[in-house]
Design an enzyme around this catalytic site. Sequence first.
Site, mmCIF file in Angstrom:
data_model
loop_
_atom_site.group_PDB
_atom_site.id
_atom_site.type_symbol
_atom_site.label_atom_id
_atom_site.label_comp_id
_atom_site.label_asym_id
_atom_site.label_seq_id
_atom_site.Cartn_x
_atom_site.Cartn_y
_atom_site.Cartn_z
ATOM 1 N N GLU A 149 0.802 -1.319 -0.016
ATOM 2 C CA GLU A 149 0.092 0.107 0.023
ATOM 3 C C GLU A 149 1.066 1.277 0.061
ATOM 4 O O GLU A 149 1.914 1.183 0.437
ATOM 5 C CB GLU A 149 -0.925 -0.077 1.374
ATOM 6 C CG GLU A 149 -0.096 -0.106 2.682
ATOM 7 C CD GLU A 149 0.327 1.099 3.321
ATOM 8 O OE1 GLU A 149 1.067 0.998 4.307
ATOM 9 O OE2 GLU A 149 -0.055 2.263 2.803
ATOM 10 N N PHE A 150 0.260 2.241 -0.568
ATOM 11 C CA PHE A 150 0.978 3.532 -0.636
ATOM 12 C C PHE A 150 0.009 4.696 -0.150
ATOM 13 O O PHE A 150 -0.078 5.733 -0.907
ATOM 14 C CB PHE A 150 1.590 3.935 -1.788
ATOM 15 C CG PHE A 150 2.569 2.947 -2.626
ATOM 16 C CD1 PHE A 150 2.068 2.002 -3.527
ATOM 17 C CD2 PHE A 150 3.744 2.975 -2.232
ATOM 18 C CE1 PHE A 150 2.978 0.900 -4.000
ATOM 19 C CE2 PHE A 150 4.854 2.067 -2.669
ATOM 20 C CZ PHE A 150 4.462 0.797 -3.651
ATOM 21 N N LEU A 151 -0.552 4.221 0.967
ATOM 22 C CA LEU A 151 -1.685 5.397 1.393
ATOM 23 C C LEU A 151 -0.857 6.174 2.705
ATOM 24 O O LEU A 151 -0.392 5.687 3.578
ATOM 25 C CB LEU A 151 -2.832 4.382 2.348
ATOM 26 C CG LEU A 151 -3.307 3.279 1.402
ATOM 27 C CD1 LEU A 151 -4.310 2.567 2.070
ATOM 28 C CD2 LEU A 151 -3.659 3.882 -0.071
ATOM 29 N N GLU A 153 -1.819 8.779 5.629
ATOM 30 C CA GLU A 153 -2.629 8.860 6.553
ATOM 31 C C GLU A 153 -3.483 10.109 6.457
ATOM 32 O O GLU A 153 -2.630 11.195 5.964
ATOM 33 C CB GLU A 153 -2.291 8.873 7.983
ATOM 34 C CG GLU A 153 -1.928 7.383 8.380
ATOM 35 C CD GLU A 153 -1.896 7.347 10.165
ATOM 36 O OE1 GLU A 153 -0.980 6.771 10.493
ATOM 37 O OE2 GLU A 153 -2.727 8.010 10.727
ATOM 38 N N LYS A 202 8.297 -0.552 -1.666
ATOM 39 C CA LYS A 202 7.722 -0.058 -0.546
ATOM 40 C C LYS A 202 8.625 0.649 0.443
ATOM 41 O O LYS A 202 8.393 1.734 0.549
ATOM 42 C CB LYS A 202 6.587 -1.033 0.126
ATOM 43 C CG LYS A 202 6.301 -0.473 1.416
ATOM 44 C CD LYS A 202 5.113 0.650 0.927
ATOM 45 C CE LYS A 202 4.764 1.343 2.275
ATOM 46 N NZ LYS A 202 3.559 1.757 2.540
ATOM 47 N N ASN A 206 9.389 4.958 0.794
ATOM 48 C CA ASN A 206 9.147 5.507 2.110
ATOM 49 C C ASN A 206 10.597 6.139 2.854
ATOM 50 O O ASN A 206 10.694 7.321 3.180
ATOM 51 C CB ASN A 206 8.590 4.544 3.291
ATOM 52 C CG ASN A 206 7.119 4.651 3.275
ATOM 53 O OD1 ASN A 206 6.522 5.513 2.613
ATOM 54 N ND2 ASN A 206 6.608 3.924 4.232
ATOM 55 N N CYS A 258 4.580 5.028 10.101
ATOM 56 C CA CYS A 258 5.203 4.149 8.910
ATOM 57 C C CYS A 258 6.803 4.711 8.643
ATOM 58 O O CYS A 258 7.822 3.969 9.096
ATOM 59 C CB CYS A 258 4.575 4.473 7.638
ATOM 60 S SG CYS A 258 2.924 4.092 7.424
ATOM 61 N N LYS A 319 1.121 14.999 11.747
ATOM 62 C CA LYS A 319 0.840 15.909 10.845
ATOM 63 C C LYS A 319 -0.540 16.219 10.722
ATOM 64 O O LYS A 319 -1.524 15.730 11.428
ATOM 65 C CB LYS A 319 1.164 15.067 9.441
ATOM 66 C CG LYS A 319 0.265 14.022 9.055
ATOM 67 C CD LYS A 319 0.634 13.450 7.528
ATOM 68 C CE LYS A 319 -0.526 12.265 7.247
ATOM 69 N NZ LYS A 319 -0.376 11.863 5.881
HETATM 70 C C1 UDX Z 1 3.612 7.579 4.358
HETATM 71 C C2 UDX Z 1 3.740 7.838 3.089
HETATM 72 O O1 UDX Z 1 3.570 8.945 2.343
HETATM 73 C C3 UDX Z 1 2.939 6.766 2.512
HETATM 74 O O2 UDX Z 1 3.188 6.478 0.870
HETATM 75 C C4 UDX Z 1 3.137 5.266 3.020
HETATM 76 O O3 UDX Z 1 1.948 4.168 2.760
HETATM 77 C C5 UDX Z 1 2.709 5.479 4.505
HETATM 78 O O4 UDX Z 1 3.726 6.269 4.893
HETATM 79 P P1 UDX Z 1 2.192 8.688 6.425
HETATM 80 O O5 UDX Z 1 2.920 8.089 7.455
HETATM 81 O O6 UDX Z 1 0.692 8.857 6.255
HETATM 82 O O7 UDX Z 1 2.499 8.057 4.812
HETATM 83 O O8 UDX Z 1 2.799 10.404 6.340
HETATM 84 P P2 UDX Z 1 3.222 11.275 5.226
HETATM 85 O O9 UDX Z 1 2.352 12.094 4.756
HETATM 86 O O10 UDX Z 1 4.315 10.618 4.281
HETATM 87 O O11 UDX Z 1 4.394 12.312 6.038
HETATM 88 C C6 UDX Z 1 5.301 11.483 6.959
HETATM 89 C C7 UDX Z 1 5.988 12.762 7.970
HETATM 90 O O12 UDX Z 1 6.717 13.598 6.833
HETATM 91 C C8 UDX Z 1 5.080 13.517 8.755
HETATM 92 O O13 UDX Z 1 5.608 13.374 9.775
HETATM 93 C C9 UDX Z 1 5.006 14.585 7.935
HETATM 94 O O14 UDX Z 1 4.887 15.723 8.775
HETATM 95 C C10 UDX Z 1 6.448 14.725 7.408
HETATM 96 N N1 UDX Z 1 6.611 15.523 6.183
HETATM 97 C C11 UDX Z 1 5.901 15.246 5.099
HETATM 98 C C12 UDX Z 1 7.497 16.908 6.279
HETATM 99 O O15 UDX Z 1 7.750 17.329 7.565
HETATM 100 N N2 UDX Z 1 7.639 17.585 5.398
HETATM 101 C C13 UDX Z 1 6.878 17.205 3.995
HETATM 102 O O16 UDX Z 1 7.034 17.745 3.114
HETATM 103 C C14 UDX Z 1 6.127 16.140 3.944
#
Ligand code: UDX
Length: 431
Positions: A149-151, A153, A202, A206, A258, A319
Amino acid sequence: MSRVAVIGTGYVGLTTGACLAHLGHAVVCADIDQAKIELLQSGRIPIYEQGLEALVADGLATRRLQFVVGAAQAVEDARAEFVFLCVQTPQGPDGSADLRYVEQASAEIGPALATGAVVITKSTVPVGSARVVERALARTDVAVVSNPEFLREGQAVHDCLHPDRIVIGSDDQAAAAKVAALYQGLNAPAMVTDPATAETIKYACNAFLATKVSFINAIANLCQAVGADVRDVVLGMGYDKRIGFEFLKPGPGWGGSCFPKDSRALVRIAEDAGYDFELLKGVIAVNDLQFRLLADRIAELAGGAHTNPVVAVWGLTFKAGTDDLRDSPAISVVERLLAGGATIKAYDPTVNRTLPAHFDHLDIEVCDDPYAACAGAAVLTVLTEWDEFRWLDFEKVAGVMAAPAILDARNLLDPISLRRRGFVYEGLGRK
Ligand code: UDX
């Protein structure tokens, strides 16, 4: 229309099940938690995911989506042709992914599977896990396919229905084609490779996204030191199509359920395979350092840690757009501030006054409005980029604070208007 069972109803399993039902399949989702299943059967969902509640309601109304207790029950009730494993893969103490829930679920469904069924690993599992599942299933007449999955949150439904690509890992081409057909309704390229490669894709994604965030945090720290403006640096970088603008927002560091788990697991997977992943270790080190650097800057802006300042914190989730506190950078920064003697008053739109049990070690006051969190504070820090923070009454904020000082760890606010109101404003790498 295919008959699908989904094991695990967390943000991956529930989203996958609801979206597959939305695509017209007959889906039965299972969890071990009876209370959770009853909540889902009543049409309510325990997680904060945009659009998910409506999809679940749709699925229940059309009876294409059902919820039961127990993995074997779901396989039987669905007369499943496909079974998605969406159970958690927590991080072990040594950084490796803990596969016990995947193995338990596989052992439970093995006897219930029809000949020719396809078991699909959706949860992020270490490279080589397809073999672990095959052993636990103890069946030679079913296929195991990796379909990571590439979802994100908060945007899980969007990402599930609008994927950039579908990755399928299988040595059985017929099984791979059947899994690809499940997603026929989506306008996305499907790639088929072997299981180990699919599992590696995957982790690599990440790890690369975490690398981008650590990189821009390091550049923001550099900008802070040399007097450059990171927002313009990102603008100048992002127009280069090879770089792009995504995942280049400086912040308190990356977190969530993640990135921290997957990045450490990938370092461990590499180590076990005899490769020392120095680069990724550096990405993790930069992230851990960011928490400390930020806590130090906040304490300094508050007049020095020795003054035991009151610090107002806006944002506790990892986030914006989610209610998830797991591995939240905001929590990591708060822990360091508490260790330095600060008193913390926090506000987050999705966190109510009593923190979840897992966080009761945090001796902080969680307020139910952002202004109350600022009362008497020597500094206000923004740790999560909730858009509502931008539109608050900063005259009122200045009026309740002991001193109008802001450390904006998400570069969310407008320095010019705040300085005009008499605030000392500091961002990350901003003039
Ligand atoms: C991530 C991957 O994006 C997703 O594809 C995978 O399936 C699961 O892990 P997620 O964990 O929901 O998703 O968070 P994401 O939106 O990727 O952000 C991860 C962290 O990076 C957060 O703490 C966010 O605040 C931080 N972030 C993200 C930044 O600090 N700056 C950015 O520009 C983007």
